[in-house]
Design an enzyme around this catalytic site. Structure first.
Site, short mmCIF file in Angstrom:
data_model
loop_
_atom_site.label_atom_id
_atom_site.label_comp_id
_atom_site.label_asym_id
_atom_site.label_seq_id
_atom_site.Cartn_x
_atom_site.Cartn_y
_atom_site.Cartn_z
N HIS A 8 -13.26 29.53 -12.69
CA HIS A 8 -13.74 28.52 -11.74
C HIS A 8 -13.05 27.19 -11.96
CE1 HIS A 8 -17.13 27.54 -14.77
NE2 HIS A 8 -16.47 26.42 -14.63
N GLU A 61 -16.96 29.10 -7.93
CA GLU A 61 -17.05 30.32 -8.70
C GLU A 61 -16.24 31.43 -8.04
OE1 GLU A 61 -18.29 30.19 -11.57
OE2 GLU A 61 -20.26 29.26 -11.69
N ASP A 87 -17.67 17.21 -9.00
CA ASP A 87 -18.95 17.87 -8.74
C ASP A 87 -20.14 17.15 -9.37
OD1 ASP A 87 -18.11 18.50 -11.33
OD2 ASP A 87 -17.63 20.57 -10.83
N ASN A 126 -14.30 32.16 -16.27
CA ASN A 126 -14.18 33.10 -15.15
C ASN A 126 -13.21 32.58 -14.07
OD1 ASN A 126 -15.60 31.05 -13.93
ND2 ASN A 126 -17.43 32.25 -13.48
C1 F6R Z 1 -16.45 19.97 -14.48
C2 F6R Z 1 -15.99 21.14 -13.77
C3 F6R Z 1 -15.82 22.48 -14.41
C4 F6R Z 1 -15.24 22.44 -15.82
C5 F6R Z 1 -15.19 23.86 -16.41
C6 F6R Z 1 -14.70 23.85 -17.83
O1 F6R Z 1 -16.54 18.86 -13.62
O2 F6R Z 1 -15.78 21.00 -12.61
O3 F6R Z 1 -15.01 23.28 -13.58
O4 F6R Z 1 -13.97 21.88 -15.79
O5 F6R Z 1 -16.46 24.43 -16.37
O6 F6R Z 1 -15.66 23.25 -18.63
P1 F6R Z 1 -15.38 22.89 -20.18
O7 F6R Z 1 -14.33 21.81 -20.17
O8 F6R Z 1 -16.70 22.38 -20.69
O9 F6R Z 1 -14.91 24.12 -20.83
#
Ligand code: F6R
Length: 239
Positions: free
Chosen positions: A138, A143, A67, A136
């Site tokens: 994702h 989401e 992303d 959550n």
């Molecule tokens: C990042 C992504 C997100 C993260 C998720 C966890 O490219 O796609 O889904 O993997 O938000 O983030 P952290 O590792 O910062 O807890």
């Protein structure tokens, strides 16, 4: 889902690096899907150190990131392109043109998403996708409520995700509200998936991932339908 429990973050990163390096050894032309955020930073450090010490070659590897924030140009220090260059690509011998991340400053973000999806499929799909997980549930920026049949698309960020990601910005207001993200179906087409879970704040996400229903209200639950998922989790996140 195969679950590997490790003591802490260092071991999680080392174990993840072993799996990635094994994949590259088996297939030096592998297509690797990458994530950003805090979780994979240790893995990227391990890969950089290995490259320096052992010279593992990435010259024929192709990467696709999950992303990118809409509105941030590649050289913006909060863009995921910038993060990837800083934390991984400049430490490896991978040709930059083989590293793919949606362009956050594309004039037509929807067209950029469509082209990105097509490029992944034209390249033959992802061999090994690395994932983190949001509190959550994702994955990517998919989401809760995102369709399991979604492909790369424009995704609205929830306020809880913007709140969690403000650690990379000066304030929550600066966190973009929109991203280009691989869809759930894009992720599920990966041949193999490696999900990394670390820290107490991810305990309930792991609980729901393993014990909750497979449902679009908790996007990561879809991984239970994938035939080749490895989860590496540290004790903090598990207990
Ligand atoms: C990042 C992504 C997100 C993260 C998720 C966890 O490219 O796609 O889904 O993997 O938000 O983030 P952290 O590792 O910062 O807890």
């Amino acid at each position: 889902m195969k679950i590997i429990t490790v003591k802490g973050y260092k071991e999680l990163s080392e174990t993840a690096a072993q799996i990635v390096l094994q994949k590259i050894e088996q297939d030096p032309e592998a297509v690797i899907g990458l994530a950003t955020g805090s979780t994979p930073l240790g893995l990227y450090e391990e890969l950089a150190v290995d490259h320096q010490l052992n010279g593992t070659s990435y010259q024929k590897i192709t990467t696709f990131n999950l992303d990118e924030y809409v509105g941030l140009p590649a050289d913006h220090d909060h863009s995921y392109r910038y993060y990837m260059n800083e934390n991984l690509f400049t430490h490896l011998d991978i040709p930059k043109e083989q590293t793919h991340i949606p362009r956050g400053d594309a004039e037509d973000a929807a067209a950029e998403a469509k082209n990105y999806e097509e490029l992944i499929q034209r390249t033959g799909g992802i061999d090994l996708q690395i994932l983190g997980i949001g509190r959550n549930g994702h994955i990517g920026f998919n989401e809760p409520g995102t369709s399991f049949s979604s492909i790369t698309h424009l995704a609205d960020l929830t306020s809880s995700t913007r709140e969690a990601n403000k650690k990379f910005f000066d304030s929550v207001e600066e966190v973009p509200e929109l991203a280009i993200s691989m869809g759930i179906a894009t992720i599920m087409r990966s041949k193999e998936i490696l999900l990394l879970i670390t820290g107490k704040q991810k305990q309930s996400a792991f609980e729901q991932l393993t014990k909750g229903e497979v449902d679009e209200s908790f996007p990561a639950s879809v991984l239970r339908n994938h035939p080749h998922v490895t989860v590496i989790i540290d004790e903090d996140a598990k207990t």
